[in-house]
Design an enzyme around this catalytic site. Structure first.
Site, short mmCIF file in Angstrom:
data_model
loop_
_atom_site.label_atom_id
_atom_site.label_comp_id
_atom_site.label_asym_id
_atom_site.label_seq_id
_atom_site.Cartn_x
_atom_site.Cartn_y
_atom_site.Cartn_z
N ASP A 14 29.19 2.38 2.66
CA ASP A 14 30.37 1.95 1.92
C ASP A 14 30.27 2.44 0.48
OD1 ASP A 14 32.78 0.11 1.84
OD2 ASP A 14 31.55 -0.82 0.28
N GLU A 41 12.67 9.91 9.55
CA GLU A 41 11.44 9.38 10.14
C GLU A 41 11.68 8.87 11.56
OE1 GLU A 41 9.43 6.39 7.89
OE2 GLU A 41 9.84 7.38 5.96
#
Length: 543
Positions: A202, A263
């Site tokens: 957002d 990751e």
């Protein structure tokens, strides 16, 4: 086709606004169990992922976009166990799950802010944007809040102002503090560990502010600009927001964010960029290089302009500005008037325009976002002032009615109480004119709902539409004409967005191999080298 690790490239994402999707406990507010219950409907559309608007613990001053605990579910939506069950069912149905990450600001009830405002010397004293007043007691500068008034609120305990880009109860985090970045990223890791597939960020360009707190200059209007920061009733749009957002330091944080996602592999991110005329430049900066966001969306197609010239202008500008990034196109979301209402002139056009809009969207190069209810052709709800819940609309009524009109409950069963959304009184009314458009009334081949399913199946069946190239064509008529191309699969699209028929002479060098009518259409046809289209029609062919 995009590789599995790039499943997001060309993906179709369905936005769920949980408050208004499905209520299972009779309190009139949708919940996570309701999302789980309705996942088969979403899967039946043929989308790739869902995007869940905020469900985190929140005072709900801005309907969940004011977070007080990033790592828990608000009781009105259920529990973490409900979230995990929803995730398991979504993955079983082949749907990825993207969640809304609202990290530019928190709720004023967040423990971080409670501590920060308690003194100027506590451990989190500089976790938010605090500033001394001017000598006359007024705010530090001229920055404005999108929700009205100054972007500064006085705090009597610290005897300082704190910054808020939205409500006064939504204080802005100070991303110049590395500890803030670390803390925010740990909340992201929490959801990655629970298996979420991506994040919608957002107000992604609002994270940093100018540390010198320089005044924003007035905006010099640009008639060619496509992006809007705010409706014209809001003075926020009168400033050139050079210093209160879109600061260069944001690049470094987005690289940290991307490194964390990498990751875990096969994750994605989509950023919401509200930056006025600079939006495309910002998208280019945030999605280039493969080390920041995977994709962004702007407000360019969230306008009332459903014309060939406007869409071509937006797409061409994006292609010119963003050479190695990716875009996510949308006509509607939870913040704007539903696109059918923006685009039509009369109710009779509703179904035809709804069908044409998804056909256009599905043919564009990029990923696409759909907003719940648009697959039914829902129009904007007309609400009385006393029914409003959106603070933005309440603040600017009646010149701007806010965002509640696009947030009314989904209509599942036309004859059921509250259209099958809830056994209780809904948090927003169910419009009577939405009832005939309920899911259970759209089981015929000519419905808007079936057109969505067929069109998304058509998109999936052509590699060129997922991540192929796109090239506009010049024609003798005002139509949207372009080629989508990949590995020998070349499709020609001609869209007539006019309310009258069009005749289009095929450009030189274009040879039709076979027509391939897009779902729900078929009146367009080829007469020699002239394509004849009815109003709101499309011609599609392999070339």
């Amino acid at each position: 086709m995009a590789s599995q690790s790039e499943w997001w490239r060309g993906a179709v994402i369905y936005q769920v606004y949980p408050r208004s999707f499905q209520d299972t406990n009779g309190d009139g507010i949708g919940d996570l169990k309701g999302v789980t219950q309705r996942l088969p409907h979403i899967a039946s559309l043929g989308v790739d992922a869902i995007w869940l608007s905020p469900f985190f613990t929140s005072p709900q001053a801005d309907m969940g976009y004011d977070v007080s605990d990033y790592c828990d579910v608000d009781p009105m939506f259920g529990t973490l166990a409900d979230f995990d069950a929803m995730m398991e069912e979504a993955h079983r149905l082949g749907l990825k799950v993207i969640i809304d990450q609202v990290i530019s600001h928190t709720a004023d009830k967040h423990p971080w802010f409670v501590e920060s405002r308690s003194s100027r010397s506590n451990e989190k004293a500089d976790w938010y944007v605090w500033a001394d007043p001017k000598k006359d007691g007024t705010a530090p500068n001229n920055w404005l809040s999108i929700f009205g008034g100054p972007a500064w609120e006085w705090d009597g305990v610290r005897k300082q102002y704190y910054m808020h880009n939205f409500l006064t109860s939504q204080p802005d985090l100070n991303f110049h503090n590395p500890k803030v970045q670390d803390a925010v990223l740990e909340t992201v890791r929490f959801w990655l560990e629970r298996g979420v597939d991506g994040f919608r960020l957002d107000t992604v360009n609002f994270y940093f502010h100018d540390e010198e707190l320089r005044d924003n200059p007035p905006l010099i209007p640009d008639p060619d600009a496509t992006g809007l920061d705010a409706p014209d009733v809001n003075p926020y749009g009168m400033q050139n927001h050079l210093y209160d957002k879109t600061q260069p330091e944001n690049i470094g944080f987005l690289q940290r964010f991307r490194a964390l996602l990498d990751e875990y592999g096969d994750r994605t991110s989509v950023g919401e960029v509200g930056d006025g005329a600079r939006s495309l430049k910002t998208v280019a900066a945030y999605t280039s290089g493969g080390d920041k966001l995977h994709m962004c969306y702007t407000f360019d197609l969230l306008s009332p302009d459903f014309t060939a010239s406007h869409i071509r202008k937006c797409v061409t500008a994006f292609q010119a500005a963003v050479t190695d990034g990716w875009v996510c196109w949308a006509f509607s979301n939870h913040d704007v008037i539903r696109h059918v209402s923006r685009f039509i002139w009369s109710p009779e056009e509703r179904a035809r325009v709804a069908k044409l809009a998804i056909s256009v969207l599905a043919a564009l190069r990029g990923s696409i976002c759909l907003y719940q209810g648009e697959e039914l052709g829902l129009t904007e709800a007309e609400l009385a002032f006393e029914d409003l819940r959106d603070p933005y609309g309440i603040r600017f009524w009646p010149a701007f009615k806010g965002r509640d009109g696009c947030r009314t409950p989904m209509v599942w069963e036309a004859d059921a109480p509250q259209a099958g959304f809830s056994d209780g009184k809904p948090w927003l009314p169910v419009p009577a004119d939405h009832l005939p458009l309920a899911v259970d009334r759209q089981d015929d081949a000519a419905s808007v709902l079936q057109h969505y399913r067929d069109t998304l199946a058509f998109r999936r069946s052509h590699a060129a539409l997922l991540d192929g190239g796109m090239r506009f064509l010049d024609t003798n008529a005002d139509v949207l004409a372009f080629l989508r191309e990949k590995a020998g699969d070349t499709l020609l699209f001609i869209f007539n967005l006019h309310r009258g028929p069009q005749e289009v002479l095929l450009p030189d060098g274009i040879t039709i191999r076979e027509t391939c009518a897009m779902p729900g259409f078929g009146s367009a046809h080829l007469d020699g080298r002239t394509v004849k289209l009815d109003a709101f029609d499309v011609f599609c062919a392999a070339v």
